[in-house]
Enzyme design. Sequence first.
Site, PDB file in Angstrom:
ATOM      1  N   HIS A  56       0.863  -1.102   0.043  1.00 30.06           N
ATOM      2  CA  HIS A  56       0.077  -0.226  -0.123  1.00 30.06           C
ATOM      3  C   HIS A  56       0.933   1.215  -0.200  1.00 30.06           C
ATOM      4  O   HIS A  56       0.467   2.217   0.781  1.00 30.06           O
ATOM      5  CB  HIS A  56      -0.989   0.090   1.210  1.00 30.06           C
ATOM      6  CG  HIS A  56      -2.253  -1.133   1.198  1.00 30.06           C
ATOM      7  ND1 HIS A  56      -3.130  -1.018   0.567  1.00 30.06           N
ATOM      8  CD2 HIS A  56      -1.912  -2.293   1.810  1.00 30.06           C
ATOM      9  CE1 HIS A  56      -3.936  -2.097   0.747  1.00 30.06           C
ATOM     10  NE2 HIS A  56      -2.796  -2.772   1.498  1.00 30.06           N
ATOM     11  N   ASN A 129     -10.232  -3.294   1.996  1.00 32.09           N
ATOM     12  CA  ASN A 129      -9.997  -3.127   0.268  1.00 32.09           C
ATOM     13  C   ASN A 129     -11.011  -3.080  -0.301  1.00 32.09           C
ATOM     14  O   ASN A 129     -12.125  -3.140   0.137  1.00 32.09           O
ATOM     15  CB  ASN A 129      -9.302  -4.633   0.062  1.00 32.09           C
ATOM     16  CG  ASN A 129      -7.902  -4.545   0.419  1.00 32.09           C
ATOM     17  OD1 ASN A 129      -7.130  -3.767   0.473  1.00 32.09           O
ATOM     18  ND2 ASN A 129      -7.294  -5.885   0.909  1.00 32.09           N
TER      19      ASN A 129
END
Length: 503
Positions: A56, A129
């Site tokens: 990320h 997510n």
Amino acid sequence: MARKKKTLTTGFGMPVDNDLNSVTAGVKGPVLMQDVHLVDKLAHFDRERIPERVVHAKGAGAYGYFEVTHDVTKYTRAKFLSQVGKQTEVFLRFSTVGGEKGSADSERDPRGFALKFYTEEGNYDMVGNNTPVFFIRDPLKFPDFIHTQKRNPATNLKDPDMFWDFLSLTPESIHQVTILFSDRGTPRSYRHMNGYSSHTFMWYNAKGEYCWVQLHFKTEQGIQNFDRQEAEHMRGSDPDCTTRDLFEAIEHGDYPSWRLEVQIMTPEQAQDYRFDPFDITKVWFHADFPPMDVGRLVLNRNPENYFAEVEQAAFSPGNFVPGIGPSPDKMLQGRLFSYHDTHRHRLGPNYHLLPVNAPKACEMQNYQRDGSMRLDNNGGGDPNYWPNSFGGPNPDPKAAPPPIDVSGMAARHAYELGDIDFEQAGALYSRVMSDEDRAHLIDNIVSHLSGAQKRLQLRQTALFFKANADYGERVAKGLGLKLDEVKRLAKMSQEERVRATAG
Ligand code: NDP
């Protein structure tokens, strides 16, 4: 109003007389060490980079609020969910997962949806997510999985062999792979995608009764994705397209919003459900557990400084508030450790004191002291131990979650792979996707998988075939594989298939 003229100073407040010319001995130099302003400026610059997030790394974020629209007090006693109409400030960081900090926003990848609620009972993070499931269901596999999504250790190139080798040796990934290679793997913007808790969590009410929940933030902008050609084009023409889209939309007052829905499962239902409800490779079917409305999330304020607020933002699925707790989901248990751990590495042990991470609606009070970059008054002269007789903060037993029954033999228990592990990928392909979705899915897979060795293509295509025969046949055709060979491999156990494609 004219802005007051400000004097440039050193980091310690001393006025700087000149910021263009270093102090030198004569016109031609050399530069003198006594130019402490120059030395300080260079030294700080040399230290501007902090470790990139291992996953990320590339992200964008914004502030906003969450408003409760439906009464859920029957299920949770979380105060921020206690009243219809109640609003709580939030910060949301979106991200891609596998790419580096400078990678393109339109890469095929899941997208992070990490949400921090600044509640009066502490910060609650939902680190989700844009996909309701994940590739693996045991945290022991996580570092290996991520290595395969990054670069080959010898060539430093993205490597389809690594990528498909691992996935085809990890058949439980088939559901997430099917979502990732649909056009949902390349969202048109962060505003046009859903966010899911993916994990199961516990909610418990004021009476200590608990249930299991999955959270779904459904975009009110509608789902919009790039197809493969558009995504490839955007990688070159505007690699920061989704970062730009989010910032500009909020800047122009076009505030994105999501509806929060929750699926609820009782402990009794969890015991009897036809698969492990804590297995993150699976969703709970809507027909079995209809989603209920909870509230609405709106993003309406851009950060003022990217590094301070987005790069230094730190989320953890272990940041709970009373009324919300963990489930036995094995992947979640691994993440409960890993997130705090990586932030301590990236930002230091006092990362929770940084303004974006600190509680805003309540005070932080504990006996943690010292450590590098302690930014507050470090507890002042208050006691630094507990128990104490000097009025220090005390634990509150009322904050305890209800006890749950866990027992079993301590061992490295494997999930047994079964047909049920292919069912949901198959349902998505045959029941949910349109003809166009399916055509794009096949094209996206063929374009990527064609870069891998033939034996890996065969092993992976057999898994697609197991999910759905038409799915496997079309991938096989696209790759020019012999269908008979794919069918033969699909009939084998995973161990036999791996042996047959060992190379
Ligand atoms: P439903 O048939 O009731 O609904 C289908 C769901 O799939 C919708 O939530 C829709 O999201 C979502 N969806 C549509 N296209 C895609 C795609 N390309 N990738 C991922 N999700 C997509 O769902 P069921 O519960 O009966 O489950 C059937 C299948 O739907 C599952 O196997 C799973 O793959 C998928 N799914 C299920 C979810 C769940 O929590 N039950 C959540 C998301 C996906 P939207 O409404 O936003 O378009």
